[in-house]
Design a protein around this motif. Structure first.
Motif, PDB file in Angstrom:
ATOM      1  N   CYS A  89       1.428  -0.874   0.158  1.00 21.56           N
ATOM      2  CA  CYS A  89       0.161  -0.067  -0.184  1.00 21.56           C
ATOM      3  C   CYS A  89       0.464   1.118   0.084  1.00 21.56           C
ATOM      4  CB  CYS A  89      -1.549  -0.040   1.240  1.00 21.56           C
ATOM      5  SG  CYS A  89      -2.408  -0.932   0.707  1.00 21.56           S
ATOM      6  N   MET A  90       1.568   1.180   1.048  1.00 18.95           N
ATOM      7  CA  MET A  90       2.742   2.442   0.935  1.00 18.95           C
ATOM      8  C   MET A  90       3.544   2.835  -0.642  1.00 18.95           C
ATOM      9  SD  MET A  90       4.318   2.163   4.288  1.00 18.95           S
ATOM     10  CE  MET A  90       5.451   3.247   5.116  1.00 18.95           C
ATOM     11  N   GLU A  91       3.809   1.406  -1.254  1.00 17.55           N
ATOM     12  CA  GLU A  91       4.119   1.592  -2.916  1.00 17.55           C
ATOM     13  C   GLU A  91       3.859   2.177  -3.555  1.00 17.55           C
ATOM     14  OE1 GLU A  91       6.128  -1.656  -4.574  1.00 17.55           O
ATOM     15  OE2 GLU A  91       6.524  -2.586  -2.471  1.00 17.55           O
ATOM     16  N   VAL A  92       2.055   2.219  -3.335  1.00 13.47           N
ATOM     17  CA  VAL A  92       1.675   2.799  -4.170  1.00 13.47           C
ATOM     18  C   VAL A  92       0.659   4.104  -3.524  1.00 13.47           C
ATOM     19  CG1 VAL A  92       1.054   1.219  -5.746  1.00 13.47           C
ATOM     20  CG2 VAL A  92      -0.838   1.372  -3.937  1.00 13.47           C
ATOM     21  N   GLY A  93       0.737   4.776  -2.200  1.00 12.41           N
ATOM     22  CA  GLY A  93       0.434   5.859  -2.362  1.00 12.41           C
ATOM     23  C   GLY A  93       0.055   6.021  -0.446  1.00 12.41           C
ATOM     24  N   TYR A  94      -0.417   4.949   0.495  1.00  8.96           N
ATOM     25  CA  TYR A  94      -0.578   4.948   1.597  1.00  8.96           C
ATOM     26  C   TYR A  94       0.560   5.509   1.887  1.00  8.96           C
ATOM     27  CZ  TYR A  94      -1.884   3.800   6.643  1.00  8.96           C
ATOM     28  OH  TYR A  94      -2.305   3.678   7.493  1.00  8.96           O
ATOM     29  N   ASN A  95      -0.363   7.048   2.938  1.00  6.93           N
ATOM     30  CA  ASN A  95       0.523   7.650   4.324  1.00  6.93           C
ATOM     31  C   ASN A  95      -0.111   7.549   5.548  1.00  6.93           C
ATOM     32  OD1 ASN A  95       1.993   9.695   5.822  1.00  6.93           O
ATOM     33  ND2 ASN A  95       2.528  10.341   4.412  1.00  6.93           N
ATOM     34  N   ARG A  96       0.890   6.832   6.499  1.00  7.47           N
ATOM     35  CA  ARG A  96      -0.518   6.364   7.829  1.00  7.47           C
ATOM     36  C   ARG A  96      -0.884   8.125   8.110  1.00  7.47           C
ATOM     37  NH1 ARG A  96       1.577   6.686  12.757  1.00  7.47           N
ATOM     38  NH2 ARG A  96      -0.173   5.575  14.488  1.00  7.47           N
ATOM     39  N   LYS A  97       0.141   8.982   7.552  1.00 11.65           N
ATOM     40  CA  LYS A  97      -0.239  10.458   8.357  1.00 11.65           C
ATOM     41  C   LYS A  97      -1.272  10.975   8.182  1.00 11.65           C
ATOM     42  CE  LYS A  97       3.622  12.318  10.942  1.00 11.65           C
ATOM     43  NZ  LYS A  97       4.630  12.908  10.581  1.00 11.65           N
ATOM     44  N   ASP A  98      -1.347  11.119   6.133  1.00  9.94           N
ATOM     45  CA  ASP A  98      -2.417  11.578   5.718  1.00  9.94           C
ATOM     46  C   ASP A  98      -3.626  11.193   5.651  1.00  9.94           C
ATOM     47  OD1 ASP A  98      -0.389  13.788   5.216  1.00  9.94           O
ATOM     48  OD2 ASP A  98       0.393  12.797   3.673  1.00  9.94           O
ATOM     49  N   ASP A  99      -3.212   9.795   5.218  1.00  9.38           N
ATOM     50  CA  ASP A  99      -3.980   9.097   5.166  1.00  9.38           C
ATOM     51  C   ASP A  99      -5.287   8.085   6.005  1.00  9.38           C
ATOM     52  OD1 ASP A  99      -4.200   9.394   2.172  1.00  9.38           O
ATOM     53  OD2 ASP A  99      -2.444   7.956   2.455  1.00  9.38           O
ATOM     54  N   GLY A 100      -4.345   8.079   7.337  1.00  8.77           N
ATOM     55  CA  GLY A 100      -5.523   7.316   8.405  1.00  8.77           C
ATOM     56  C   GLY A 100      -5.291   5.951   7.882  1.00  8.77           C
ATOM     57  N   PHE A 101      -6.231   5.387   8.564  1.00  6.55           N
ATOM     58  CA  PHE A 101      -6.735   3.731   8.917  1.00  6.55           C
ATOM     59  C   PHE A 101      -6.453   3.225   7.475  1.00  6.55           C
ATOM     60  CE2 PHE A 101      -9.102   4.945  12.877  1.00  6.55           C
ATOM     61  CZ  PHE A 101      -8.373   4.895  13.661  1.00  6.55           C
ATOM     62  N   ILE A 102      -5.353   2.693   7.827  1.00  8.41           N
ATOM     63  CA  ILE A 102      -5.298   1.473   6.406  1.00  8.41           C
ATOM     64  C   ILE A 102      -6.639   1.148   5.656  1.00  8.41           C
ATOM     65  CG2 ILE A 102      -4.297  -0.626   7.336  1.00  8.41           C
ATOM     66  CD1 ILE A 102      -2.250  -0.691   4.331  1.00  8.41           C
ATOM     67  N   HIS A 103      -6.936   0.821   5.990  1.00  8.96           N
ATOM     68  CA  HIS A 103      -8.073  -0.364   5.745  1.00  8.96           C
ATOM     69  C   HIS A 103      -9.131   0.541   5.092  1.00  8.96           C
ATOM     70  CE1 HIS A 103      -9.341   0.447   9.858  1.00  8.96           C
ATOM     71  NE2 HIS A 103     -10.245   0.992   9.583  1.00  8.96           N
ATOM     72  N   TYR A 104      -9.714   2.262   5.381  1.00  4.29           N
ATOM     73  CA  TYR A 104     -10.480   3.514   4.534  1.00  4.29           C
ATOM     74  C   TYR A 104      -9.839   3.671   3.340  1.00  4.29           C
ATOM     75  CZ  TYR A 104     -14.014   3.902   8.769  1.00  4.29           C
ATOM     76  OH  TYR A 104     -14.551   4.154   9.743  1.00  4.29           O
ATOM     77  N   TRP A 105      -8.251   3.856   3.582  1.00  5.47           N
ATOM     78  CA  TRP A 105      -7.827   3.838   2.190  1.00  5.47           C
ATOM     79  C   TRP A 105      -7.422   3.173   0.765  1.00  5.47           C
ATOM     80  CZ3 TRP A 105      -3.557   1.665   0.016  1.00  5.47           C
ATOM     81  CH2 TRP A 105      -3.116   2.422  -1.383  1.00  5.47           C
ATOM     82  N   LEU A 106      -7.223   1.682   2.061  1.00  3.83           N
ATOM     83  CA  LEU A 106      -7.420  -0.032   1.478  1.00  3.83           C
ATOM     84  C   LEU A 106      -8.507   0.115   0.025  1.00  3.83           C
ATOM     85  CD1 LEU A 106      -6.325  -1.730  -0.237  1.00  3.83           C
ATOM     86  CD2 LEU A 106      -6.244  -2.838   1.923  1.00  3.83           C
ATOM     87  N   MET A 107     -10.235   0.779   0.545  1.00  6.61           N
ATOM     88  CA  MET A 107     -10.611   0.167   0.569  1.00  6.61           C
ATOM     89  C   MET A 107     -11.441   0.981  -0.693  1.00  6.61           C
ATOM     90  SD  MET A 107     -14.189  -1.122  -0.243  1.00  6.61           S
ATOM     91  CE  MET A 107     -14.347  -2.697   1.374  1.00  6.61           C
ATOM     92  N   ASN A 108     -10.870   2.286  -0.737  1.00  4.98           N
ATOM     93  CA  ASN A 108     -11.160   3.664  -1.929  1.00  4.98           C
ATOM     94  C   ASN A 108     -10.476   3.356  -2.653  1.00  4.98           C
ATOM     95  OD1 ASN A 108     -13.266   6.148  -1.922  1.00  4.98           O
ATOM     96  ND2 ASN A 108     -10.923   6.802  -2.024  1.00  4.98           N
ATOM     97  N   TYR A 109      -9.323   2.699  -2.663  1.00  2.00           N
ATOM     98  CA  TYR A 109      -8.201   2.569  -3.167  1.00  2.00           C
ATOM     99  C   TYR A 109      -8.251   1.450  -4.603  1.00  2.00           C
ATOM    100  CZ  TYR A 109      -3.464   1.903  -5.809  1.00  2.00           C
ATOM    101  OH  TYR A 109      -2.483   1.765  -6.541  1.00  2.00           O
ATOM    102  N   MET A 110      -8.632   0.392  -3.640  1.00  2.18           N
ATOM    103  CA  MET A 110      -9.048  -0.834  -4.503  1.00  2.18           C
ATOM    104  C   MET A 110     -10.746  -0.774  -6.071  1.00  2.18           C
ATOM    105  SD  MET A 110      -8.796  -4.127  -2.619  1.00  2.18           S
ATOM    106  CE  MET A 110     -10.307  -3.474  -0.992  1.00  2.18           C
ATOM    107  N   VAL A 111     -11.177   0.643  -5.409  1.00  4.70           N
ATOM    108  CA  VAL A 111     -12.513   1.027  -6.518  1.00  4.70           C
ATOM    109  C   VAL A 111     -11.954   2.144  -6.794  1.00  4.70           C
ATOM    110  CG1 VAL A 111     -14.635   1.876  -5.667  1.00  4.70           C
ATOM    111  CG2 VAL A 111     -14.372   0.506  -4.254  1.00  4.70           C
ATOM    112  N   THR A 112     -11.305   2.546  -7.090  1.00  3.52           N
ATOM    113  CA  THR A 112     -10.464   3.595  -7.481  1.00  3.52           C
ATOM    114  C   THR A 112      -9.944   2.828  -8.858  1.00  3.52           C
ATOM    115  OG1 THR A 112     -10.444   5.003  -6.039  1.00  3.52           O
ATOM    116  CG2 THR A 112      -9.312   5.518  -8.015  1.00  3.52           C
TER     117      THR A 112
END
Length: 173
Positions: free
Chosen positions: A140-163
């Motif tokens: 996830c971090m390789e494709v842009g996940y940043n814990r400080k900016d994006d918060g919890f990974i499960h929210y980020w990952l769901m939105n990213y997978m849909v996109t």
């Protein structure tokens, strides 16, 4: 004692024979040692190849032991690393300001509730061993996940997978 041992051996042979018959009916051939991978048994279809580096997003079209029909899976090789019920939903408030979120309409609130329920199912699936968790977070971090900016990974990952699923669907057409 000898009679009991013979009965035990007969019961085990019978259990093995019945298990082979059941697996054969399910398309598995235990007696030939050809056990199919979970992905094949579930007849999973590709939703997004390499949705995050090293992981494909797939969906089961037929139920299997661990992967129910319609559920999604993040697959590294043949078997899913994790499966979750879904559905894949985009955050209806993604990119909104706090003021816009506070003034959202009822229909957006309902969509946000459905999104939260879906994300909670993904969160449950993300409870994995340390090595698997590390691989997922690193990808996830390789494709842009940043814990400080994006918060919890499960929210980020769901939105990213849909996109990514929408992008893959648009390019396939």
């Amino acid at each position: 004692m000898r009679k009991q041992l013979q009965q035990l051996i007969r019961r085990r042979r019978r259990a093995w024979f019945l298990r082979c018959q059941l697996y054969t009916l399910a398309g598995l051939h235990l007696h030939e040692r050809k056990i199919m991978c979970e992905q094949c048994v579930a007849k999973a279809v590709m939703v997004v190849e390499n949705v995050i580096p090293g992981f494909h997003l797939m969906q089961a079209t037929q139920g299997s032991r661990h992967w129910k029909k319609g559920w999604y899976g993040l697959v590294e090789v043949n078997d899913p690393t994790l499966v979750f019920e879904g559905p894949l939903l985009q955050d209806p408030t993604h990119g909104w300001s706090d003021d816009a979120i506070n003034a959202m309409a009822q229909d957006v609130q309902a969509a946000l509730g459905r999104y939260d329920e879906s994300v909670e199912k993904l969160e449950e699936a993300l409870v994995v061993d340390a090595g698997t968790g590390y691989r997922i977070v690193s990808a996830c971090m390789e494709v842009g996940y940043n814990r400080k900016d994006d918060g919890f990974i499960h929210y980020w990952l769901m939105n990213y997978m849909v996109t990514m699923a929408k992008l893959a669907s648009a390019t396939a057409k």
